[in-house]
Structure formats: C-alpha cells, structure tokens
Scaffold this active site. Structure first.
Site, PDB file in Angstrom:
ATOM      1  N   GLU A 199       0.824  -1.217   0.000  1.00 18.38           N
ATOM      2  CA  GLU A 199       0.000   0.000   0.000  1.00 18.38           C
ATOM      3  C   GLU A 199       0.860   1.271   0.000  1.00 18.38           C
ATOM      4  OE1 GLU A 199      -4.165  -1.318   2.056  1.00 18.38           O
ATOM      5  OE2 GLU A 199      -2.546  -0.873   3.454  1.00 18.38           O
ATOM      6  N   GLU A 273      -6.743  -7.481  -1.298  1.00 18.80           N
ATOM      7  CA  GLU A 273      -7.362  -7.503   0.025  1.00 18.80           C
ATOM      8  C   GLU A 273      -8.841  -7.209  -0.115  1.00 18.80           C
ATOM      9  OE1 GLU A 273      -5.566  -5.052   2.988  1.00 18.80           O
ATOM     10  OE2 GLU A 273      -3.529  -5.783   2.609  1.00 18.80           O
TER      11      GLU A 273
END
Length: 635
Positions: A199, A273
C-alpha cells in the site's frame, strides 16, 4: 457437514444462490493445478493478458490470508486445511521484520517464526502462496512490522531510500530472501507471486522507493510474478514497472475494478485484500461485516472475472505487545484480539461466513470440496484464584537495573538489549522533587502514563491530558512516571514519529525535570523469570491497587484445550501464562476475554501472572466462549 450447514444457517442457501448466479460464468477444474501434482515448472504465474495463466493454463486466484505469526504453530495445519476445504487455492501471508530481526543483525526464524515450515505446509495441503515480505506490512501490527531499533536514528526516514533505512533493509533481505528463494514455484515450491512493499501509494514519500524494493527482491533471486497492492486512492502512486497492480476494498464501488484498466492495460484483475471484517480499537465497538453482503460482493467480483484474496480468512491474535495503532484525529491502539470478524474466528472456529463461502466456491469450481475438519473443543477451567502479589515498587530491585540519565530518554534509545534499545512494554522514570506544583508533560508522553509521588497515585497523562497537580509535601520525594507503549502506529503519515516513553522534557512549574533513574520494563520471558524469584511476594490483601503483579494457578486435569480468560473487575494490564505474554486487557473494551490456546498450557498446574496497572480484581475466570464486546456493523 452439509446437513449442519442447512440446520445452523437456514438463510444461507438463498443468499449463496444469488451470489452463485452472479459468479458462475464457467466453472474451473483446478484439480491438477496444485503444488503436489504440477511438476513441469517453467512458466510460473503469468499476467500477460486479461487472465492469469499458471504453467500456460487459465487460472484464477481464490486466496485467503493467514499470518503464521498470529497463530500457534501447532494450529497452522488446521487453519490451512480449513482454507482448502472452503474452496480456496492460495494462501497469502505477510512477513514481520520486527519479529524476525528483533535486534540488529540477530535473526530468528525458529518455532512460531519458521516461515519455511509454513510454506512447506501450505504446499503439502495443496495451496499456492502469495508472499508479502514487506519490509513494511501494515497489518495492524506494531510499526507496520518495522523494527523499533530503526528509530534510534534521529533522522530516520522509514519507507524511503534514506541510506539508514535501505542499509537495514538490505541486511534483512539478505537473510530473508535466502530462505524464500528455494520455495518459489520455479524451484519446486508453492510461491507463485510476491508483493512489492504494501500500500505504498497511500504513503508515497519517495518515488524511487518502490523501484529500490523491487530490485532488492530481484537481485536476491526472486523470479516469480511481482505485484503491488493499494486502495483506490493510492493506486496511481503505488505502481511500479514490472509489477501487477492489485486493489484493496470492502465495498465494490461502481467501476472500481475497471479503474485498474486506467493503471495497466489488458491485465488480470485482482483484489489483493477483500476485507472480510475489520479490526477493533480499545474503547470502540467490535466491528463486524454482514456475511450476506460479503458473499454477494464476492460473487460480483468473481462475475467480473477477477481473482480475489480474503483478508482475513483467519485473523488470529496480537499476542504480547505486538498490536498496532492508528493516529489521525486521535491516537487509537488496537486490541489484543485480531478476530477481525473473519471467515474463521480467532480460535479457528467456523462462522456463517465460512459455510456461505464454501458453497459459493464449490459452485464456481464445479467439483466437491474436501470435508472441513472438526472444530476443537473449548474448555472452561473455572475460577483461577490469585493467591499472591508483589507491587512494582517492591519488585524493582529484582527485575531491573536503573539507567541514570540527566535527561529523559525515549524507549528506543535506552542502552539495553546490547545497544538495540527497548521495543515494547513499559518504562519507569524516577526523579526527586522538593515541592509540589503543576506537572506538564509538554505532550511528550507516548502513549499513556501513571504518575506517582513515592507510591501515591496522582493521575494519568496521555495525548489528551497533559497536566496534573502535584500536592505539596515536606522534604524530598520521588516523582515516578510509569509510561506504557500502547502500540506504534502501523498506517498513515506518522510512522517516523513512533518513539515511545518520554520523548522530551516534562516540566514541574515550567522547570524541566532532570536527573532520572530509568527502568526498562519490557516484560520479556527473562523478566518474568526474575519476577518469580523476587523477594516480597505476599498474600493478597482485601483491597489492593497497582501497579502490582498477581499470581495464581490454573489447573488442567487432562489434556489441555483452548480456553478464554475473563478479567472481570480488573482495570488495565497484561496477562502472562507460564511466562508467555498473552496480551493486554482493558476494562474500556470492547474485548472482554483473552484467547488462551491449549498449546500454551500443560497438564497440571499452570502459572498465571497478571500485571495490573491500577484497580485489581481477585479472580480470573477461564471460560469456553469468547466475548469481544458490543458489535457495530462497518459502514
């Protein structure tokens, strides 16, 4: 098991049928695309067109996240077999740098940190692996998995190409990648892909950094497909040439997956995710995500031809002091449980989500799935009477040598642990005062402190309370400030500001305090061993307040079973079982029970030690059902 499904979840079938109608365009038979059966390994996982190919054959990733470091090693196989029986074909896991290199240059891949054993077990069960080695992992884990000794450098710039950071990453990757390389697909192992950092688009402080991490992996023998992972807002800043971009979300916004086409043309779409639940913070609710909404959303993702990874399939536990925190408008530490309202509960139990997903994936795959294994029994061992106690003040001479310093020193820069500083736990700062007045923290408390004059409790200092009145008194007195590191931030822009303890001056009537005795109270197993032999243990009085250690015995008559400890009547502290740190409790909730795995117990007597900061109870209850607090559906 199928009869159980209909008996216990009668509303399941209509919901799953709707999801299946959304998901099934054509069925996939992957019976030969599993690690034990795929021998010709030349091409690996490819992402050169709109669908994945594994050894030249169409393939979709049905993944689930399980973190080996959050689950007792003895239970790894159980969790992975349950994953396989749910219809998933791929395991994803992070790798926590701060556990594998707790002190600079000292590496640990043993016991519960045996990454290679975990990878081998996944292959034996028939699961592929996507490895997410960081070095930063987020994961609601202290400092996002980065070791705290990095913060000894006052100029440290984490997650950048700052020399002090890259030198440490290089040394770590030298050891880590040497263990990972043999487990890659083209070497005969289960790893089909690896993630570059984590991320980074939401951080994005150095546009050279992702290229550095990618090359750090490639230069050490990584040959499988590389991926990045970001939420929608971070996608554009989180990509790196040569790695497939993937997206993270919980709610499927319109055009969210097609947005990937603006980042990379004609590539497979993957949700790295898909958040099956959410984490909890102390003082908040237990967050849950509706099972039916989850299944329908997953069905819609599959209908669009995308691959998916369930974060989390099984959350596990933030044992010890390893929980992370968030700090945006206010600082919020995460709880000990990482149940996450995931597909499997914290202790590995099935949920309605499990059976609904199993039916969905079975329909998509178009072939029978293996039967799920039976659930392990849980035990209620009744009431644990705590029969002895010793105050922190009485125990100090036996458990810690003071460090003398004119100025306050933050936890990470204390001269302990062979120069690596202190990572977790508490620090006690003592100095001498000759009068009273206004004690002001200067906002230098990280994260929460109890203040005492001699042994008299005065009050708390934290991010919100920065001033206390110290009463006047005769002669010289000890001012004691007991500071708890409640967990370092794991996400957001404040990673470089995560030093703990006293991070600057504290003032009494505007005069900075000086000449400290500083006690490092990291509460490692050696600390508990020293505590056992400390002089001063005595019977518990009718009323006692902390900071105090209490001990008692939990008796197991036969083979141990999982249980949960309930500390009703206690205020805030830490529980140790047979010398191992189970985690924190706090009466503000939401969590009311601590998961105690059977593997931490043995037949006969088991030592329970409770460190209570303030108001103590008299008993600890062993119950067979967890209680994680009042629930709230995530928005």
């Amino acid at each position: 098991m199928e009869l159980q499904l209909q008996r216990y979840y009668p509303c399941l079938l209509p919901v799953v049928s709707e999801a299946c109608e959304n998901a099934v365009q054509h069925r996939f038979n992957w019976s030969e695309l599993i690690p034990p059966r795929l021998w010709g390994r030349n091409l690996g996982l490819q992402a050169e067109s709109s669908e994945f190919l594994l050894e030249g054959m169409p393939f979709r990733i049905f993944g689930g996240s399980v973190h080996y470091f959050r689950v007792p090693k003895e239970y790894w196989q159980d969790r992975l077999i349950k994953m396989k029986a749910c219809g998933l074909n791929t395991l994803t896991t992070y790798v926590p740098w701060n556990l594998h290199e707790p002190a600079r240059g000292k590496f640990d891949f043993s016991g519960n940190l045996d990454l290679e054993a975990f990878l081998t077990m996944a292959a034996d069960v028939g699961l592929w692996v996507i490895l997410r080695p960081g070095p930063y992992i987020c994961s609601e884990w202290d400092l996002g998995g980065l070791p705290s000794w990095l913060l000894q450098d006052p100029n440290m710039q984490l997650r950048t190409t700052y020399k002090g950071f890259t030198e440490a990453v290089d040394a770590y990757f030298d050891h880590l990648m040497a263990r990972v390389v043999p487990h890659q697909y083209k070497k005969g192992g289960p790893i089909i892909a690896l993630q570059v950092e984590n991320e980074y688009g939401s951080y994005a402080k150095d546009h050279h950094y992702l290229t550095y991490i990618k090359m750090a992996m490639l230069n050490r023998g990584i040959v499988e497909l590389l991926m990045t992972s970001d939420n929608k807002d971070g996608l554009s800043a989180g990509v790196v040439e040569g790695a497939l971009a993937t997206v993270n979300f919980q709610k499927l916004e319109r055009d969210l997956l097609t947005y990937l086409d603006t980042i990379q043309k004609n590539k497979p779409k993957m949700v790295m995710e898909f958040w099956t639940g959410w984490f909890d913070s102390w003082g908040g609710p237990h967050n849950i995500f509706d099972a039916d909404e989850m299944v329908i959303t997953i069905g819609n993702v599959l209908k669009m031809g995308a691959s998916i990874n369930l974060y989390m399939f099984h959350g596990g536990t933030n044992f010890g002091f390893m929980n992370g925190a968030v700090h945006f408008e206010e600082y919020k530490p995460d709880i000990t449980s990482y149940d996450y309202d995931a597909v499997l509960a914290e202790a590995g139990d099935y949920t309605s989500k499990y059976f609904k997903l199993r039916q969905l994936f079975s329909t998509v795959i178009g072939q029978p799935l293996p039967l799920p294994p039976l659930v392990a029994n849980k035990a209620s061992y009744g009431t644990v009477m705590l029969h002895q106690c010793i105050s922190l003040w009485e125990a100090l001479p036996s458990i810690a040598e003071p460090i003398k310093s004119e100025f306050p020193v933050n936890m990470e820069n204390l001269q302990v642990n062979d120069g690596n500083g202190q990572s977790y736990g508490y620090v006690l700062y003592e100095t001498v005062i000759s009068g009273g007045g206004q004690l002001n923290s200067g906002d230098h408390i990280r994260d929460r402190a109890q203040v005492f004059v001699n042994t008299l409790f005065i009050g708390y200092l934290d991010y919100n309370t920065v001033e206390l009145t110290i009463p006047e008194g005769q002669g010289f007195r000890q001012l004691r400030i007991l500071v708890e590191n409640c967990g370092r931030v794991n996400y957001g822009p404040l990673l470089n500001e995560q030093r703990k303890g006293l991070i600057g001056d504290v003032f009494l009537d505007k005069t900075p305090l000086r000449n400290f005795k500083i006690y490092s109270l990291e509460m490692k197993p050696s600390f508990i061993e020293s505590l056992r032999s400390a002089a001063g243990w005595s019977a518990i009085p009718d009323y006692s307040v902390g900071p105090t250690f209490f001990r008692g015995r939990l008796t197991v008559q036969q083979l141990p079973q999982d249980t949960f400890l309930k500390l009703e009547g206690w205020e805030k502290g830490v529980v140790f079982v047979n010398g191992r740190n189970l985690g924190r409790y706090w009466k503000i909730g939401p969590q009311e029970t601590l998961y105690l795995p059977a593997t931490w117990l043995w037949p006969g007597n088991n030592e329970i030690v409770v460190f209570e900061e303030h108001t103590a109870g008299r008993i600890v209850q062993s119950v067979d059902t967890p209680f994680l607090g009042r629930t709230q559906y995530v928005d």
